[in-house]
Motif scaffolding. Structure first.
Motif, PDB file in Angstrom:
ATOM      1  N   LEU A  64       0.849  -1.178   0.000  1.00 34.29           N
ATOM      2  CA  LEU A  64       0.000   0.000   0.000  1.00 34.29           C
ATOM      3  C   LEU A  64       0.888   1.233   0.000  1.00 34.29           C
ATOM      4  N   LEU A  65       0.467   2.256  -0.717  1.00 33.04           N
ATOM      5  CA  LEU A  65       1.215   3.509  -0.761  1.00 33.04           C
ATOM      6  C   LEU A  65       0.589   4.486   0.221  1.00 33.04           C
ATOM      7  N   LEU A  66       1.364   4.868   1.231  1.00 31.55           N
ATOM      8  CA  LEU A  66       0.900   5.793   2.256  1.00 31.55           C
ATOM      9  C   LEU A  66       1.354   7.205   1.922  1.00 31.55           C
ATOM     10  N   LEU A  67       0.451   8.160   2.100  1.00 31.72           N
ATOM     11  CA  LEU A  67       0.749   9.569   1.875  1.00 31.72           C
ATOM     12  C   LEU A  67       0.732  10.280   3.215  1.00 31.72           C
ATOM     13  N   ARG A  68       1.876  10.832   3.601  1.00 24.04           N
ATOM     14  CA  ARG A  68       2.016  11.510   4.893  1.00 24.04           C
ATOM     15  C   ARG A  68       2.217  12.999   4.645  1.00 24.04           C
ATOM     16  N   SER A  69       1.515  13.837   5.406  1.00 19.56           N
ATOM     17  CA  SER A  69       1.689  15.282   5.307  1.00 19.56           C
ATOM     18  C   SER A  69       1.766  15.865   6.709  1.00 19.56           C
ATOM     19  N   ASP A  70       2.622  16.861   6.857  1.00 24.15           N
ATOM     20  CA  ASP A  70       2.822  17.520   8.145  1.00 24.15           C
ATOM     21  C   ASP A  70       2.680  19.018   7.986  1.00 24.15           C
ATOM     22  N   GLY A  71       2.075  19.652   8.977  1.00 22.49           N
ATOM     23  CA  GLY A  71       1.997  21.104   9.055  1.00 22.49           C
ATOM     24  C   GLY A  71       2.585  21.587  10.358  1.00 22.49           C
ATOM     25  N   LEU A  72       2.285  22.803  10.730  1.00 23.94           N
ATOM     26  CA  LEU A  72       2.804  23.333  11.997  1.00 23.94           C
ATOM     27  C   LEU A  72       2.010  22.821  13.189  1.00 23.94           C
ATOM     28  N   TRP A  73       0.730  22.538  13.001  1.00 26.88           N
ATOM     29  CA  TRP A  73      -0.100  22.108  14.122  1.00 26.88           C
ATOM     30  C   TRP A  73      -0.865  20.818  13.850  1.00 26.88           C
ATOM     31  N   GLU A  74      -0.722  20.243  12.680  1.00 23.18           N
ATOM     32  CA  GLU A  74      -1.487  19.038  12.363  1.00 23.18           C
ATOM     33  C   GLU A  74      -0.723  18.173  11.370  1.00 23.18           C
ATOM     34  N   PRO A  93       8.557  13.885  18.868  1.00 29.24           N
ATOM     35  CA  PRO A  93       9.765  14.644  18.512  1.00 29.24           C
ATOM     36  C   PRO A  93       9.504  15.762  17.514  1.00 29.24           C
ATOM     37  N   TYR A  94       8.558  15.564  16.612  1.00 34.78           N
ATOM     38  CA  TYR A  94       8.264  16.629  15.641  1.00 34.78           C
ATOM     39  C   TYR A  94       7.732  17.867  16.348  1.00 34.78           C
ATOM     40  N   GLN A  95       6.834  17.684  17.298  1.00 30.50           N
ATOM     41  CA  GLN A  95       6.280  18.820  18.026  1.00 30.50           C
ATOM     42  C   GLN A  95       7.338  19.486  18.902  1.00 30.50           C
ATOM     43  N   ARG A  96       8.230  18.681  19.479  1.00 30.27           N
ATOM     44  CA  ARG A  96       9.243  19.229  20.377  1.00 30.27           C
ATOM     45  C   ARG A  96      10.464  19.774  19.644  1.00 30.27           C
ATOM     46  N   ASP A  97      10.540  19.570  18.360  1.00 30.11           N
ATOM     47  CA  ASP A  97      11.694  20.054  17.605  1.00 30.11           C
ATOM     48  C   ASP A  97      11.772  21.583  17.714  1.00 30.11           C
ATOM     49  N   PRO A  98      12.919  22.128  18.155  1.00 25.46           N
ATOM     50  CA  PRO A  98      13.015  23.593  18.336  1.00 25.46           C
ATOM     51  C   PRO A  98      12.795  24.371  17.048  1.00 25.46           C
ATOM     52  N   ARG A  99      13.110  23.774  15.910  1.00 24.74           N
ATOM     53  CA  ARG A  99      12.898  24.486  14.644  1.00 24.74           C
ATOM     54  C   ARG A  99      11.417  24.586  14.296  1.00 24.74           C
ATOM     55  N   VAL A 100      10.652  23.545  14.637  1.00 21.37           N
ATOM     56  CA  VAL A 100       9.207  23.610  14.431  1.00 21.37           C
ATOM     57  C   VAL A 100       8.579  24.622  15.383  1.00 21.37           C
ATOM     58  N   ARG A 101       9.012  24.631  16.629  1.00 27.37           N
ATOM     59  CA  ARG A 101       8.484  25.584  17.597  1.00 27.37           C
ATOM     60  C   ARG A 101       8.862  27.010  17.221  1.00 27.37           C
ATOM     61  N   LEU A 102      10.059  27.181  16.678  1.00 36.71           N
ATOM     62  CA  LEU A 102      10.465  28.509  16.219  1.00 36.71           C
ATOM     63  C   LEU A 102       9.566  28.980  15.072  1.00 36.71           C
ATOM     64  N   ALA A 103       9.308  28.089  14.117  1.00 35.39           N
ATOM     65  CA  ALA A 103       8.436  28.442  13.002  1.00 35.39           C
ATOM     66  C   ALA A 103       7.025  28.788  13.488  1.00 35.39           C
ATOM     67  N   GLN A 104       6.515  28.030  14.468  1.00 35.88           N
ATOM     68  CA  GLN A 104       5.197  28.328  15.009  1.00 35.88           C
ATOM     69  C   GLN A 104       5.158  29.723  15.638  1.00 35.88           C
ATOM     70  N   ALA A 147       6.144  41.825   9.584  1.00 35.17           N
ATOM     71  CA  ALA A 147       5.401  40.562   9.572  1.00 35.17           C
ATOM     72  C   ALA A 147       5.841  39.689   8.402  1.00 35.17           C
ATOM     73  N   GLY A 148       6.004  40.292   7.234  1.00 34.39           N
ATOM     74  CA  GLY A 148       6.459  39.529   6.075  1.00 34.39           C
ATOM     75  C   GLY A 148       7.839  38.942   6.265  1.00 34.39           C
ATOM     76  N   LEU A 149       8.741  39.719   6.874  1.00 31.02           N
ATOM     77  CA  LEU A 149      10.098  39.217   7.110  1.00 31.02           C
ATOM     78  C   LEU A 149      10.095  38.072   8.122  1.00 31.02           C
ATOM     79  N   LEU A 150       9.246  38.174   9.150  1.00 34.94           N
ATOM     80  CA  LEU A 150       9.163  37.093  10.137  1.00 34.94           C
ATOM     81  C   LEU A 150       8.636  35.804   9.509  1.00 34.94           C
ATOM     82  N   SER A 151       7.600  35.913   8.692  1.00 34.64           N
ATOM     83  CA  SER A 151       7.065  34.705   8.054  1.00 34.64           C
ATOM     84  C   SER A 151       8.054  34.128   7.044  1.00 34.64           C
ATOM     85  N   LEU A 152       8.796  34.987   6.349  1.00 32.61           N
ATOM     86  CA  LEU A 152       9.837  34.487   5.448  1.00 32.61           C
ATOM     87  C   LEU A 152      10.915  33.737   6.222  1.00 32.61           C
ATOM     88  N   THR A 153      11.274  34.254   7.396  1.00 32.26           N
ATOM     89  CA  THR A 153      12.260  33.569   8.234  1.00 32.26           C
ATOM     90  C   THR A 153      11.746  32.204   8.674  1.00 32.26           C
TER      91      THR A 153
END
Length: 250
Positions: A64-74, A93-104, A147-153
């Motif tokens: 079976l071919l599984l399709l996985r997708s990740d966002g910032l909160w789901e 680990p994905y939620q606790r990753d400092p880079r994900v938390r920084l992006a959030q 705001a634009g610069l923060l979202s780009l970062t």
């Protein structure tokens, strides 16, 4: 009647559009996508090569071919060509990753700043009066640019580390000791975010031109008295019968 400067019109159009696109990117779970083929012919598998399902041959039953997708909160998991889909809040680990938390954090701050900047810009433009509040509109533009610069970062940090964010976490709903290997790549939400961030920077930059005061021409009949948009006419000039009064819209 005031003629709204083109820079203000551009800013007041692009800024809300950028906000909508960044917000759409923030709430959707398609920041990255991956595919993995799950073997179904092992000792503990539900499907066996010799057993055919409803309309399924041996080859389709083997994997079976599984399709996985990740966002910032789901995150979501779906079986290809099937309505079977499961979504869950990010965890492990994905939620606790400092880079994900920084992006959030950067995305949330960006949305707040952009919304505040748009409110200030609307107050500053003041389309219902003759004179715009240029300082207020330009301050709103500065917030939108930030705001634009923060979202780009946030998007840059996430994209740069896209293949290394929380891969050690097992996927919910899979009864396997080891999750299948995922080949991850950027997904649609990232593109919405990039486009929205660029529109925020463009719109905010256009509003920043509001700091520049217009250059008003002097009255030809009375050069020593400048004609200002704050005054519809000058009493000293209008009292003279042989003097034309010019109204300048800047």
């Amino acid at each position: 009647m005031m003629q709204t400067p083109a820079s203000m019109v551009m800013g007041i159009v692009f800024s809300p559009l950028g906000l909508v696109l960044v917000f759409t990117a923030a709430i959707t779970p398609q920041w990255r996508e991956g595919q993995a083929r799950l073997g179904m012919t092992g000792p503990g598998s539900l499907l066996r090569p010799g057993v055919k399902g409803h309309g399924m041959g041996v080859k389709s039953a083997e994997s079976l071919l599984l399709l996985r997708s990740d966002g910032l909160w789901e995150s979501c998991l779906q079986v290809e060509h099937s309505e079977l889909k499961q979504c869950w809040p990010v965890a492990g680990p994905y939620q606790r990753d400092p880079r994900v938390r920084l992006a959030q954090g950067l995305i949330l701050t960006s949305l707040f700043l952009c919304g505040t900047g748009i409110v200030l810009a609307c107050i500053g433009v003041r389309c219902w009066t003759d004179l715009p509040l240029r300082g207020v509109a330009a301050t709103g533009g500065l917030l939108v640019v930030m705001a634009g610069l923060l979202s780009l970062t946030a998007l840059g940090v996430y994209t740069h580390n896209l293949g290394r964010l929380g891969l050690a976490a097992p996927s919910p709903g899979l009864n396997h000791h080891k999750s299948p290997h995922l080949s991850l790549h950027p997904a649609g939400s990232l593109y919405f975010g990039w486009l929205g961030s660029c529109l925020q920077v463009l719109g905010g930059g256009a509003l920043l031109f509001s700091f520049k005061q217009p250059r008003c021409l002097p009255c030809p009949s009375c050069p020593e008295v400048p004609v200002c948009p704050a005054c519809r006419s000058f009493p000293d000039i209008t009292n003279k019968a042989d003097t034309d009064v010019y109204e300048v819209t800047c």
